[in-house]
Motif scaffolding. Structure first.
Motif, mmCIF file in Angstrom:
data_model
loop_
_atom_site.group_PDB
_atom_site.id
_atom_site.type_symbol
_atom_site.label_atom_id
_atom_site.label_comp_id
_atom_site.label_asym_id
_atom_site.label_seq_id
_atom_site.Cartn_x
_atom_site.Cartn_y
_atom_site.Cartn_z
ATOM 1 N N ASN A 341 0.803 -1.225 0.000
ATOM 2 C CA ASN A 341 0.000 0.000 0.000
ATOM 3 C C ASN A 341 0.832 1.271 0.000
ATOM 4 N N ASN A 363 -8.585 2.685 -9.394
ATOM 5 C CA ASN A 363 -8.068 3.793 -8.585
ATOM 6 C C ASN A 363 -6.758 4.315 -9.180
ATOM 7 N N ALA A 366 -4.293 6.312 -6.865
ATOM 8 C CA ALA A 366 -3.500 5.489 -5.947
ATOM 9 C C ALA A 366 -2.384 4.775 -6.710
ATOM 10 N N ARG A 369 0.402 7.281 -7.289
ATOM 11 C CA ARG A 369 1.142 7.584 -6.057
ATOM 12 C C ARG A 369 2.109 6.446 -5.719
#
Length: 408
Positions: A341, A363, A366, A369
């Motif tokens: 994560n 997503n 995400a 990132r």
């Protein structure tokens, strides 16, 4: 393109490079020999192709030799490889005899007059028999996940390992109780290699056209040898689960290696299972297809590494460096790279892999990132300059065996 060691100031902190140069000053003229079992295919050969010229630029005199062996020998060492990863394999007395006989032949042909000898992986392990002829320091570099090896095989190999001056592992969990020094050194990638350098969009598009991969939907790619431990069938099963909810295409791209006779069988099984599915592409890449691998990874929406066992997983490092979101199984050295994560997503099953892929497809913020964080993680820990620095420190330590404090 010829790369100079100072070029790495573009990708790492200057003080890291200065430290590396200072360490190299302590080792000027030292002779080192690297020995492994193949010059083409796999992460070990790939790293040696990049590191040996850089050591020599730094003032050491480093050579690289490859042992010879026939099909029977590499079938035996492949069985050893699988058994060290914990797979149940029948290993006979005759296999041990053939293994030592081939090494004895290689020992007669190779010259060991260097200051330091580094033997990579189990295939050339018995060459340690030549140690008694000189004053060289001998190091065994293990690139395999030996956390849960076949006990009988490990005990057999241990008789050779304990004769070395030191051993190196890629993860703390791989190390064993041994009466010799043990070092932790992560494998690494070269950001200037064809496999990792920046590519233009036209270069990427050319590779996609060559392999007839459309860009009309998200691409999920695994780059791996055709090896059961890379779980190509599991990749296909994950694809089928993802396809139920998301329109995408998968690419499984891999090659073979001269020391891996099992790969053609694995490839054939995958081809039979996939059949003519137009959204699952199987690519058999030729040796030195570094540019192709680079382009495929850069063209991918997500990079996958669904290994059942893994020494380290340099393909994960490569993807993270390219700022790609990675979904990978939590085996071997992968969790050192994929921090769940943060720099990617870990999974433990086919269903888990499919779930994490669907999450990233849904997503994109995400995913972006994680790609950014993954790139910085590689910059700090898994670039070739850090690896060379650790080797230089080990070479210096070998000159001071038994000393509790080494003054640099």
């Amino acid at each position: 393109m010829k790369i100079n060691i100072n070029d790495y100031a573009q990708v790492t902190r200057r003080q890291n490079l200065d430290e590396l140069l200072l360490l190299a000053d302590r080792l000027q003229g030292k002779t080192v020999k690297m020995v492994n079992s193949t010059s083409v295919g796999g992460g070990v050969a790939e790293m040696l192709h990049r590191t040996v010229p850089l050591y020599n630029q730094l003032g050491l005199k480093v050579k690289w030799d490859v042992i010879k062996g026939g099909g029977d020998f590499f079938n035996i060492t492949k069985a050893f490889h699988n058994a060290l990863h914990g797979t149940k394999v029948e290993i006979t007395k005759e296999m041990f005899e053939d293994f030592q006989e081939t090494n004895a032949q290689n020992a007669k042909e190779l010259i060991f007059d260097e200051d330091i000898i580094v033997i990579h992986d189990p295939q050339p392990l018995p060459l340690i028999a030549r140690k008694k002829e000189g004053n060289a320091k001998w190091v065994w570099r293990c690139h395999i996940d030996t956390a849960n090896p076949d006990v009988m095989l490990w005990e057999y190999l241990k008789q050779f390992i304990v004769q070395y001056d030191a051993s190196i592992y890629s993860s703390p969990s791989f190390a064993k109780e041994l009466p010799i020094a043990q070092y932790l050194i992560y494998p690494a990638i070269d950001p200037f290699a064809d496999k990792n350098r920046n590519l233009s969009q036209s270069e990427i598009d050319a590779v996609l056209r060559k392999y007839e991969i459309p860009t009309d939907k998200p691409i999920i790619t695994q780059v791996s040898r055709f090896d059961y431990l890379k779980d190509p069938i599991g990749v296909y099963e994950a694809y089928k689960l993802v396809k139920q909810y998301a329109d995408c295409r998968f690419v499984y791209a891999g090659g073979t290696a001269s020391d891996d006779p099992e790969s053609n069988k694995v490839l054939a099984e995958l081809q039979e299972r996939v059949g003519h599915d137009p959204n699952f592409h199987i690519l058999l890449l030729p040796p030195f297809a570094d540019l192709e691998v680079n382009a495929l990874q850069r063209a991918s929406t997500i990079v996958l590494q669904k290994s059942l066992r893994e020494g380290f997983g340099l393909t994960v490092t490569e993807a993270l460096w390219k700022k790609k979101p990675v979904v990978a199984t939590a085996v071997g050295g992968i969790p050192l790279q994929v921090i769940h994560n943060l720099t990617g997503l870990l999974a433990h099953s086919v269903e888990g892999v499919a779930y994490q892929i669907r999450y990233l497809l849904n997503n994109p913020a995400a995913a972006e990132r994680m790609g950014q964080y993954g790139h910085e993680h590689v910059r700090e820990k898994f670039l070739i300059t850090r690896k060379i620095r650790n080797y230089l420190l080990m070479f210096i330590a070998l000159q001071h065996q038994g000393e509790s404090i080494i003054s640099l």
